[in-house]
Design an enzyme around this catalytic site. Structure first.
Site, short mmCIF file in Angstrom:
data_model
loop_
_atom_site.label_atom_id
_atom_site.label_comp_id
_atom_site.label_asym_id
_atom_site.label_seq_id
_atom_site.Cartn_x
_atom_site.Cartn_y
_atom_site.Cartn_z
N ASP A 30 1.78 4.05 2.80
CA ASP A 30 0.75 4.90 2.18
C ASP A 30 1.38 6.05 1.38
O ASP A 30 1.53 5.93 0.17
CB ASP A 30 -0.21 5.42 3.26
CG ASP A 30 -1.60 5.75 2.73
OD1 ASP A 30 -1.86 5.50 1.55
OD2 ASP A 30 -2.43 6.25 3.52
N ASP A 31 1.72 7.14 2.06
CA ASP A 31 2.30 8.32 1.41
C ASP A 31 3.49 8.79 2.26
O ASP A 31 3.40 9.80 2.97
CB ASP A 31 1.25 9.43 1.31
CG ASP A 31 0.03 8.98 0.54
OD1 ASP A 31 0.10 8.93 -0.71
OD2 ASP A 31 -0.98 8.64 1.17
N HIS A 41 0.85 -1.20 0.00
CA HIS A 41 0.00 0.00 0.00
C HIS A 41 0.88 1.24 0.00
O HIS A 41 1.31 1.71 1.05
CB HIS A 41 -0.93 -0.03 1.22
CG HIS A 41 -1.92 1.09 1.27
ND1 HIS A 41 -3.10 1.01 1.97
CD2 HIS A 41 -1.92 2.33 0.71
CE1 HIS A 41 -3.77 2.14 1.83
NE2 HIS A 41 -3.07 2.97 1.09
N HIS A 94 1.33 4.86 -2.46
CA HIS A 94 1.00 5.70 -3.61
C HIS A 94 2.29 6.35 -4.08
O HIS A 94 2.91 7.10 -3.32
CB HIS A 94 -0.02 6.78 -3.21
CG HIS A 94 -1.27 6.22 -2.60
ND1 HIS A 94 -2.41 6.00 -3.33
CD2 HIS A 94 -1.53 5.80 -1.33
CE1 HIS A 94 -3.33 5.48 -2.53
NE2 HIS A 94 -2.84 5.35 -1.32
N GLU A 143 -11.06 3.47 6.00
CA GLU A 143 -10.02 4.37 6.51
C GLU A 143 -10.76 5.44 7.31
O GLU A 143 -10.73 5.45 8.53
CB GLU A 143 -9.23 4.97 5.34
CG GLU A 143 -8.14 5.96 5.75
CD GLU A 143 -7.47 6.65 4.54
OE1 GLU A 143 -8.01 6.61 3.43
OE2 GLU A 143 -6.39 7.26 4.75
N HIS A 197 -9.40 1.05 -1.28
CA HIS A 197 -9.37 1.72 0.02
C HIS A 197 -10.79 1.64 0.61
O HIS A 197 -11.76 2.00 -0.07
CB HIS A 197 -9.00 3.19 -0.13
CG HIS A 197 -7.55 3.44 -0.38
ND1 HIS A 197 -6.85 2.82 -1.38
CD2 HIS A 197 -6.66 4.25 0.27
CE1 HIS A 197 -5.58 3.25 -1.34
NE2 HIS A 197 -5.45 4.12 -0.36
N1 ADE Z 1 -4.45 8.79 -1.99
C1 ADE Z 1 -3.22 8.82 -1.48
N2 ADE Z 1 -3.23 8.43 -0.20
C2 ADE Z 1 -4.51 8.13 0.11
C3 ADE Z 1 -5.16 7.66 1.27
N3 ADE Z 1 -4.52 7.43 2.41
N4 ADE Z 1 -6.49 7.48 1.22
C4 ADE Z 1 -7.16 7.71 0.10
N5 ADE Z 1 -6.60 8.15 -1.02
C5 ADE Z 1 -5.27 8.35 -1.02
ZN ZN Z 2 -3.64 4.83 0.47
#
Ligand code: ADE
Ligand code: ZN
Length: 315
Positions: free
Chosen positions: A275-276, A14, A16, A197, A194
């Site tokens: 994630d990011d 996971h 991006h 969350e 997703h």
């Molecule tokens: N795009 C990038 N990170 C995300 C996240 N945590 N939730 C939804 N969309 C995303």
């Molecule tokens: Zn994500």
């Protein structure tokens, strides 16, 4: 980070790619592409990484992605991420990219894809990191736009292992994308999404039953629904959990409140992901380290989490 944590072989499921854009590279790409940024410098940008919810983050994430223009930019982005993986013993990656974030700005689909693909290929040959790329649809846009994106992707069908669903969750339930996911699955693509969350457990049910997903991205709100918990335990449906992300986006107030180890102990197939990472304070290794520091994750638990990530691969 403790060396034993770093040394564990792991997969990241996971991530991006646009969320791995570090401020330093963002500024370098802006200069290369002669783009004027709304932030004075790297420090000012970093100071803006304070979010109250998913949407506040997404607004900045899409603004940051604006510096990505050329095939080389997408190569550099992906290559920088893979080097971080190498340093942390991440041996397999299944990253997302958001084609619509770029095609809507006039960047051709193949420019984005070629840059990412070349870096993933070099990651395999030069760093020994295997991969499977996932094309993610933006759920704040209509399903019709997702269909167009899938159509653009089909000439490059073999570049992907699956499709995902990301962006603003609340108000954009999985059921809105049932048809495009059916089409993607008919092409032999795996489905992930997703769900849970910020959104309620109902969205996880929909993702499982309507989109027929193989993995749940996040899914931490499953714990609110006991019947759902039983299903994901019984069927061993993997959850790609992102602890630092969940704290940064206020899904949990403190890491001490995170439910990942509780889920692990109940038999849920949870995995640790970043994630990011450029926006949330760390890569997979830092996420593992945070669980060790704040939740007392043991070495045995870390090994199970890492093994889950390898078991939950789709590629
Ligand atoms: N795009 C990038 N990170 C995300 C996240 N945590 N939730 C939804 N969309 C995303
Ligand atoms: Zn994500």
């Amino acid at each position: 980070m403790p060396e034993w944590l770093n040394a564990l072989p792991k997969a990241e499921l996971h991530l991006h790619l646009e969320g791995s854009l570090e401020p330093e590279l963002l500024f370098a790409l802006a200069e290369r592409n002669q783009i004027t940024l709304p932030w004075a410098d790297v420090e000012t940008l970093r100071a803006a990484y304070a979010f109250n919810n998913l949407q506040e983050f997404l607004d900045l994430y899409y603004a940051g992605a604006n510096v990505l223009r050329t095939e080389q930019d997408f190569y550099d982005l992906t290559w920088a991420y893979l080097q971080r993986c190498k340093a942390q013993n991440v041996i397999h990656v299944e990253p997302f990219f958001d084609p619509q974030t770029h095609t809507d700005r006039g960047i051709p689909f193949e420019v984005v894809l070629r840059g990412i693909q070349q870096a993933l290929h070099d990651g395999e040959t030069q760093l020994g990191i295997s991969h499977g790329l996932i094309l993610s649809f933006l759920r704040h846009l209509p399903e019709e736009e997702a269909f167009k994106t899938l159509e653009q992707a089909m000439p490059f069908r073999d570049a992907f292992i699956g499709v995902g669903l990301d962006s603003s969750e609340k108000g954009f339930p999985p059921r809105l994308f049932e048809r495009v996911f059916a089409k993607a699955r008919s092409e032999g693509l795996h489905a992930v999404a997703h769900a849970g969350e910020e959104g309620p457990p109902e969205y996880i049910w929909e993702a499982l039953d309507l989109l027929k997903i193989k993995r749940i991205d996040h899914g931490v709100r499953a714990i609110e629904d006991e019947r759902l918990m039983q299903r994901i335990i019984d069927e061993q449906i993997p959850l790609t959990v992102c602890p630092l992300s969940n704290i940064k986006l206020c899904v949990f107030e403190h890491m001490g409140q995170h439910n990942i180890l509780e889920m692990l102990e109940r038999g849920v197939k949870v995995t640790v992901n970043s994630d990011d990472p450029a926006y949330f304070g760390g890569y997979v290794g830092e996420n593992f380290a945070a669980l060790h520091e704040h939740l007392g994750m043991t070495e045995a638990q870390a090994k199970r989490l890492a093994q889950n990530s390898l078991d939950a691969r789709l590629a």
